[in-house]
Scaffold this active site. Structure first.
Site, PDB file in Angstrom:
ATOM      1  N   ASP A 199      71.052  19.706   6.975  1.00 23.11           N
ATOM      2  CA  ASP A 199      70.159  18.742   7.590  1.00 23.11           C
ATOM      3  C   ASP A 199      70.127  17.518   6.660  1.00 23.11           C
ATOM      4  O   ASP A 199      70.625  17.588   5.524  1.00 23.11           O
ATOM      5  CB  ASP A 199      68.774  19.407   7.697  1.00 23.11           C
ATOM      6  CG  ASP A 199      67.694  18.437   8.049  1.00 23.11           C
ATOM      7  OD1 ASP A 199      67.831  17.762   9.085  1.00 23.11           O
ATOM      8  OD2 ASP A 199      66.709  18.320   7.283  1.00 23.11           O
ATOM      9  N   ASP A 202      67.267  14.422   6.619  1.00 24.63           N
ATOM     10  CA  ASP A 202      65.949  13.966   6.177  1.00 24.63           C
ATOM     11  C   ASP A 202      65.152  15.107   5.560  1.00 24.63           C
ATOM     12  O   ASP A 202      64.967  16.164   6.175  1.00 24.63           O
ATOM     13  CB  ASP A 202      65.157  13.392   7.363  1.00 24.63           C
ATOM     14  CG  ASP A 202      65.723  12.060   7.829  1.00 24.63           C
ATOM     15  OD1 ASP A 202      65.920  11.178   6.993  1.00 24.63           O
ATOM     16  OD2 ASP A 202      65.974  11.928   9.041  1.00 24.63           O
ATOM     17  N   GLU A 258      55.001  18.998  14.372  1.00 27.72           N
ATOM     18  CA  GLU A 258      56.365  19.442  13.994  1.00 27.72           C
ATOM     19  C   GLU A 258      56.299  20.529  12.928  1.00 27.72           C
ATOM     20  O   GLU A 258      57.060  21.498  12.963  1.00 27.72           O
ATOM     21  CB  GLU A 258      57.183  18.246  13.481  1.00 27.72           C
ATOM     22  CG  GLU A 258      58.625  18.622  13.188  1.00 27.72           C
ATOM     23  CD  GLU A 258      59.386  17.622  12.319  1.00 27.72           C
ATOM     24  OE1 GLU A 258      58.821  16.605  11.892  1.00 27.72           O
ATOM     25  OE2 GLU A 258      60.565  17.891  12.055  1.00 27.72           O
ATOM     26  N   SER A 297      71.814  15.901  11.758  1.00 25.82           N
ATOM     27  CA  SER A 297      70.497  15.282  11.594  1.00 25.82           C
ATOM     28  C   SER A 297      69.897  14.777  12.899  1.00 25.82           C
ATOM     29  O   SER A 297      70.581  14.166  13.725  1.00 25.82           O
ATOM     30  CB  SER A 297      70.621  14.107  10.621  1.00 25.82           C
ATOM     31  OG  SER A 297      69.456  13.332  10.629  1.00 25.82           O
ATOM     32  N   ALA A 298      68.608  14.996  13.029  1.00 24.56           N
ATOM     33  CA  ALA A 298      67.867  14.439  14.168  1.00 24.56           C
ATOM     34  C   ALA A 298      67.372  13.035  13.836  1.00 24.56           C
ATOM     35  O   ALA A 298      66.607  12.435  14.580  1.00 24.56           O
ATOM     36  CB  ALA A 298      66.694  15.352  14.515  1.00 24.56           C
ATOM     37  N   LYS A 331      68.679  21.637  17.861  1.00 21.69           N
ATOM     38  CA  LYS A 331      69.952  21.552  17.126  1.00 21.69           C
ATOM     39  C   LYS A 331      70.956  22.611  17.608  1.00 21.69           C
ATOM     40  O   LYS A 331      72.156  22.428  17.465  1.00 21.69           O
ATOM     41  CB  LYS A 331      69.704  21.634  15.619  1.00 21.69           C
ATOM     42  CG  LYS A 331      69.023  20.361  15.071  1.00 21.69           C
ATOM     43  CD  LYS A 331      69.047  20.267  13.569  1.00 21.69           C
ATOM     44  CE  LYS A 331      68.493  18.906  13.125  1.00 21.69           C
ATOM     45  NZ  LYS A 331      68.491  18.731  11.666  1.00 21.69           N
ATOM     46  N   ASP A 383      65.185  21.896   6.065  1.00 17.46           N
ATOM     47  CA  ASP A 383      63.777  21.908   5.653  1.00 17.46           C
ATOM     48  C   ASP A 383      62.867  22.296   6.811  1.00 17.46           C
ATOM     49  O   ASP A 383      61.667  22.442   6.637  1.00 17.46           O
ATOM     50  CB  ASP A 383      63.342  20.537   5.109  1.00 17.46           C
ATOM     51  CG  ASP A 383      63.161  19.518   6.214  1.00 17.46           C
ATOM     52  OD1 ASP A 383      64.166  19.146   6.848  1.00 17.46           O
ATOM     53  OD2 ASP A 383      62.009  19.126   6.474  1.00 17.46           O
TER      54      ASP A 383
END
Ligand code: TMP
Ligand code: MG
Length: 319
Positions: A63, A65, A110, A178-179, A227, A252
């Protein structure tokens, strides 16, 4: 012919057990008090199996961020790729205020350990969709992105260079999944001199018109909890990842655990989770879900140590 001599079995078994213990992964960094493991022995066995297979059978999926970037520095939050766009050159004050309000509303959801991923899913779509619409309305200019990144406080985790460079040296592909915003992510790693040829990225990329003005986002939206779909539709098709059944996964968020779902015929998967926020509330869930949990650790020390161990095997075994 097999002779059944019971007294021979016990010593042989003991010798094998001792040999196994001796050859098990010796990674002192795993003994740090910030490292939590549900099953230390399984972690060691997995690392050892990955070492035996060597760098040629490994892929790393990470991932971005708050995994490759720091969560905080000197008590201040480090911006995510979306938050880097909160720059006076790119968006006006009203938009900035709205994006911050959305962050304050949706980020606590989240990371809330009391909600299931299914419950969070529609709310994440709401968050990302609203933010992307606001960004599009601002007619962001592509040529200003690099400056916004340069003037931001974006920061990769301590030890990031060792991580990226080692993977390049060993020709291990790194898939960053990554989102966040792909164009910003690329600029962050480019400015840190680690956008090497073995780095592949799946993310939300901006779509600019002919004059370089943002008009949409490309493809299917990626948020923290979808994802798996991205893994099945994009990652599984990446040829550089084929023939690499061992996966080191870094994330994370619990949603990051699905990033390896597109790896066909996987053999060993080791998952490492950074627990950055809401430690007490989420510790139990993280330990249950990730193989290795790093609590409030802003460095790449543990992933680097594991990686060094796994990738040093080839030289040793070939020698
Ligand atoms: P990641 O998949 O690389 O971690 O990127 C997703 C993170 O981006 C996720 O944890 C939430 C964060 N985010 C923001 O900080 N601001 C935003 O406006 C949005 C939509 C997401
Ligand atoms: Mg993240």
């Amino acid at each position: 012919m097999v002779y059944h001599i019971p007294w021979i079995y016990t010593p042989v078994r003991s010798v094998l057990a001792i040999w196994h213990q001796l050859t098990k992964a010796e990674i002192p960094e795993l003994a740090k008090c910030s490292v939590l493991m549900r099953d230390r022995s399984r972690v060691e066995d997995t690392i050892y199996a990955m070492q035996r297979a060597g760098a040629g059978r490994l892929q790393v999926i990470s991932d971005f961020d708050m995994t490759l970037t720091r969560f905080a520095h000197n008590g201040k939050r480090v911006p995510t790729t979306h938050n880097i766009l909160d720059h006076r050159l790119l968006i006006d004050e009203d938009c900035s205020k709205k994006i911050r309000e959305l962050l304050n509303t949706y980020y606590p959801i989240e990371i809330d350990a009391g909600w299931t991923a299914e419950d969070k899913l529609p709310l994440m779509v709401e968050w990302w969709t609203q933010v992307h619409e606001l960004l599009i309305q601002q007619r962001i200019r592509k040529d200003l992105l690099a400056q916004a990144v340069k003037e931001s406080s974006a920061m990769l985790r301590e030890g990031y260079k060792v991580f990226f460079d080692r993977l390049t040296e060993q020709q291990v592909p790194l898939l960053i999944f990554s989102a966040g915003v792909g164009d910003v992510l690329e600029e962050v790693i480019r400015q840190n001199n680690v956008f090497h040829p073995n780095v592949h990225i799946i993310s939300n990329y901006m779509d600019f018109d002919q004059t370089g003005v943002l008009r949409a986002f490309q493809g299917q939206l990626i948020h923290t909890f979808n994802k798996r779909e991205g893994a099945l539709s994009h990652a599984s098709g990446l040829r550089v990842l084929q023939g690499r059944p061992n996966v080191l996964l870094l994330g994370d968020s619990l949603g990051d655990l699905t990033m390896a779902d597109g790896v066909s015929e996987h053999q060993n998967i080791l998952t490492i989770g950074f627990l950055n926020d809401q430690m007490d509330e989420r510790k139990e869930l993280y330990v249950k879900s990730f193989d290795v949990v790093l609590v409030k650790d802003e460095t790449m020390e543990v992933p680097n140590a594991i990686l060094k161990y796994i990738t040093s095997s080839t030289d040793k075994l070939d020698a």
